[in-house]
Scaffold this motif. Structure first.
Motif, PDB file in Angstrom:
ATOM      1  N   PHE A 155      20.244  44.752 -29.674  1.00 44.21           N
ATOM      2  CA  PHE A 155      20.320  44.112 -28.353  1.00 44.21           C
ATOM      3  C   PHE A 155      19.550  42.792 -28.271  1.00 44.21           C
ATOM      4  N   ARG A 156      18.991  42.349 -29.383  1.00 42.40           N
ATOM      5  CA  ARG A 156      18.290  41.054 -29.372  1.00 42.40           C
ATOM      6  C   ARG A 156      19.292  39.942 -29.656  1.00 42.40           C
ATOM      7  N   GLN A 157      20.282  39.869 -28.790  1.00 44.89           N
ATOM      8  CA  GLN A 157      21.359  38.900 -28.963  1.00 44.89           C
ATOM      9  C   GLN A 157      21.483  38.013 -27.728  1.00 44.89           C
ATOM     10  N   PRO A 158      22.067  36.816 -27.896  1.00 45.84           N
ATOM     11  CA  PRO A 158      22.201  35.903 -26.746  1.00 45.84           C
ATOM     12  C   PRO A 158      23.390  36.282 -25.872  1.00 45.84           C
ATOM     13  N   CYS A 159      23.450  37.589 -25.489  1.00 40.60           N
ATOM     14  CA  CYS A 159      24.545  38.080 -24.652  1.00 40.60           C
ATOM     15  C   CYS A 159      24.206  37.793 -23.192  1.00 40.60           C
ATOM     16  N   LEU A 160      24.212  38.788 -22.325  1.00 38.63           N
ATOM     17  CA  LEU A 160      23.838  38.556 -20.916  1.00 38.63           C
ATOM     18  C   LEU A 160      22.525  39.273 -20.650  1.00 38.63           C
ATOM     19  N   TRP A 161      21.521  38.523 -20.220  1.00 40.95           N
ATOM     20  CA  TRP A 161      20.208  39.118 -19.920  1.00 40.95           C
ATOM     21  C   TRP A 161      19.926  38.914 -18.436  1.00 40.95           C
ATOM     22  N   VAL A 162      19.566  40.026 -17.768  1.00 40.33           N
ATOM     23  CA  VAL A 162      19.310  39.949 -16.322  1.00 40.33           C
ATOM     24  C   VAL A 162      18.034  40.716 -15.964  1.00 40.33           C
ATOM     25  N   ASP A 163      17.541  40.447 -14.748  1.00 35.89           N
ATOM     26  CA  ASP A 163      16.427  41.254 -14.239  1.00 35.89           C
ATOM     27  C   ASP A 163      16.993  42.461 -13.491  1.00 35.89           C
ATOM     28  N   ARG A 164      16.141  43.252 -12.840  1.00 34.23           N
ATOM     29  CA  ARG A 164      16.684  44.481 -12.254  1.00 34.23           C
ATOM     30  C   ARG A 164      17.440  44.220 -10.951  1.00 34.23           C
ATOM     31  N   ASN A 165      17.407  42.992 -10.463  1.00 39.02           N
ATOM     32  CA  ASN A 165      18.267  42.630  -9.329  1.00 39.02           C
ATOM     33  C   ASN A 165      19.620  42.089  -9.798  1.00 39.02           C
ATOM     34  N   GLY A 166      19.753  42.001 -11.110  1.00 39.26           N
ATOM     35  CA  GLY A 166      21.027  41.518 -11.657  1.00 39.26           C
ATOM     36  C   GLY A 166      21.037  40.029 -11.955  1.00 39.26           C
ATOM     37  N   ASN A 167      19.913  39.351 -11.763  1.00 35.90           N
ATOM     38  CA  ASN A 167      19.886  37.887 -11.942  1.00 35.90           C
ATOM     39  C   ASN A 167      19.497  37.472 -13.354  1.00 35.90           C
TER      40      ASN A 167
END
Ligand SMILES: Cc1cc2nc3c(=O)[nH]c(=O)nc-3n(C[C@H](O)[C@H](O)[C@H](O)COP(=O)(O)OP(=O)(O)OC[C@H]3O[C@@H](n4cnc5c(N)ncnc54)[C@H](O)[C@@H]3O)c2cc1C
Length: 492
Positions: free
Chosen positions: A274-286
């Protein structure tokens, strides 16, 4: 109580302690070393290699970085919040220390700054070639524990010079007379006390990564809740407490932040995948940072530490997983196995069935959000916006490298909760460039040196990834310098 007398006492046989032992014994001193664990090497047994600047290996590879350039780069990185004399002496010693290790029989595979990914995403791409990665015992690709062979060689070398090791014999107290430290009280595995006296004592106990109370008190993190650091058994902050009690001043203390999963060594494939430049968000989805930077574990750990709940979520879809399996990852990790997607399904199914909490799967984005604990509406909106930017081929928010703007569209969707991690603590005991422990007025406590992570306050707020291998580098060189000075003091 057993009584001993020697020239130099070294408290602990981890990396900095062993360097101190070797240097003091080479200088002609009689050395006694007390170690809490049943083996030598400490946390360094888990590492890969130290920094050096100006080593023989670097010269052979035509790497032109000089100690003064490293010094300036370090001071620029830390905004001169740290002791310039200490930093200067460390870098000027560090190339010779690598040669010293080679002469002991330590083997390095080469010198690195980073790994095989393109410049924009390479972890530490703006770093220098300073990281001397140890050759793993028995060969193979270097990974975690590659440095354990180095610790063995250092131990053997110290023994050949006559250093006396007392294993499973933690030091409990420094003996102080008229302000000077004149020895220690240790307790062996049978509970017998040993009083050992010497003109110099070098404390090297490796910080407090295994002491949740001290982590909370000095850094604000809560072990197992807001930080999941390596808690190498025995790192309880003993040395710091003993030095402070003897009158040494305190420095600011930080955790050596990166990001990692709880119990990560048992979930290493998932962590790496999972250490990939995919989609990273916080717990609010941002989204919160350009994902092409997540190879920089220091930056990412810092960023996560400022998010709600100190957590982030990395998300990819089935299309991305298929691509990773076929072509390999977008970012190649410098510590995780390079063939990790070959083993992904097996570990994923096992961890999912076992209820390993950080991971979640869903057939829809809504289901994924619910299972992962992300705000459902927030994630749905973020995915829509992100996918629209992927269609347009341009990240309006962070200008992420467009090669990684891949839509999140085909279920099942996979998610892994990322948490703040750390290698251990850094800093605590104030020292000068001779590695002497000093009081609030910068006056040395006679007879007392402190080295390694107990005294590593030269980084300011973050590990200086631009000069990698830095913690081992500082530990080795602070230990070596203290050992030399302690031997010189007794007239050898
Ligand atoms: C997984 C991992 C990977 C890492 N990889 C790298 C890397 O590649 N490069 C790098 O630069 N850094 C790396 N590090 C960091 C580096 O290994 C440590 O910073 C370094 O080993 C610290 O050296 P030290 O001498 O301060 O403590 P340690 O090497 O941890 O030794 C401390 C010793 O003190 C002993 N001790 C504690 N209390 C007492 C007591 N009261 N009496 C006697 N003995 C005591 C302990 O048992 C231990 O042996 C890594 C760390 C980890 C956890």
């Amino acid at each position: 109580m057993k009584q001993l007398e020697t020239d130099v006492i070294v408290v602990a046989a981890g990396l900095s302690g062993l360097a101190a032992c070797c240097a003091a014994a080479e200088g002609g001193a009689r050395v006694v070393c007390f170690e809490k664990a049943s083996t030598t090497g400490g946390a360094a047994n888990m590492g890969m290699g130290p920094l050096g600047v100006g080593s023989r290996i670097q010269r052979e590879h035509m790497i032109p970085l000089s100690p003064i350039e490293a010094f300036r780069k370090h001071m620029y990185f830390t905004h001169y919040h740290v002791d310039p004399r200490l930093v200067r002496d460390y870098y000027f010693k560090s190339g010779d220390t690598i040669d010293w290790l080679c002469n002991m029989g330590v083997e390095f595979v080469g010198v690195q700054r980073a790994f095989g990914a393109d410049e924009a995403t390479r972890p530490y791409s703006d770093g220098e070639f300073t990281w001397h990665v140890c050759k793993p015992e028995g060969g193979g690709v270097p990974g975690p524990r590659a440095a354990s062979g180095m610790m063995k060689k250092m131990t053997e070398y110290a023994q050949s010079l006559g250093v006396e090791f007392y294993l499973e014999t933690p030091v409990k107290k420094l003996i102080q007379e008229d302000g000077a430290v004149v020895g220690v009280i240790a307790v062996d595995k049978n509970g017998e006390e040993i009083e050992c006296r010497a003109p110099s004592t070098i404390v090297a106990t490796g910080g407090f990564g295994d002491n949740p109370e001290m982590i909370k008190e000095y850094t604000g993190f809560e072990f197992g809740k807001t930080i999941f650091n390596f808690a190498v058994p025995g790192m309880k902050g003993d040395g710091m407490k003993m030095c402070w009690e003897a009158g040494a001043a305190k420095t600011p203390i930080i955790m050596e932040i990166m990001y990692q999963l709880p119990d990560n060594m048992n979930h290493f494939i998932i962590e790496g995948a999972f250490r990939q430049p995919c989609l990273w968000v916080d717990r609010n989805g941002n989204r919160f940072m350009p994902e092409d930077q997540i190879g920089n574990t220091t930056f990412t750990g810092n960023a996560i530490s400022h998010l709600p709940g100190k957590v982030a979520f990395s998300i990819f879809d089935s299309k991305a997983l298929k691509r990773y399996k076929k072509h390999g990852p977008d970012i190649i990790s410098h510590v995780h196995p390079h063939d990790l997607y070959d083993h992904f399904d097996e570990q994923w199914e096992r961890d999912l069935a076992a209820g390993y909490e950080p991971i979640a799967q869903g057939d829809t984005i809504e289901e994924l959000a619910k299972n992962a604990g992300i705000d459902v509406d927030g994630l749905v909106a973020q995915v829509e916006e992100y996918n629209a930017m992927c269609d347009a081929g341009y990240d309006e928010l962070f200008e992420k490298n467009r090669a990684y703007m891949q839509k999140i569209e085909k279920g099942p969707f996979y998610c892994c909760r990322q948490t703040v991690g750390a290698y251990g603590s850094l800093g605590g005991v104030k020292i000068n460039h001779k590695m002497e422990a000093v009081n609030e007025d910068a006056r040395p406590i006679p007879g007392l040196y402190c080295v390694g992570t107990d005294a590593c306050s030269i980084y300011g707020d973050s590990y200086p990834f631009v000069l990698s291998g830095n913690t081992m580098g500082f530990c080795l060189n602070s230990g070596r310098i203290a050992g030399e000075n302690a031997a010189a003091k007794v007239g050898f």
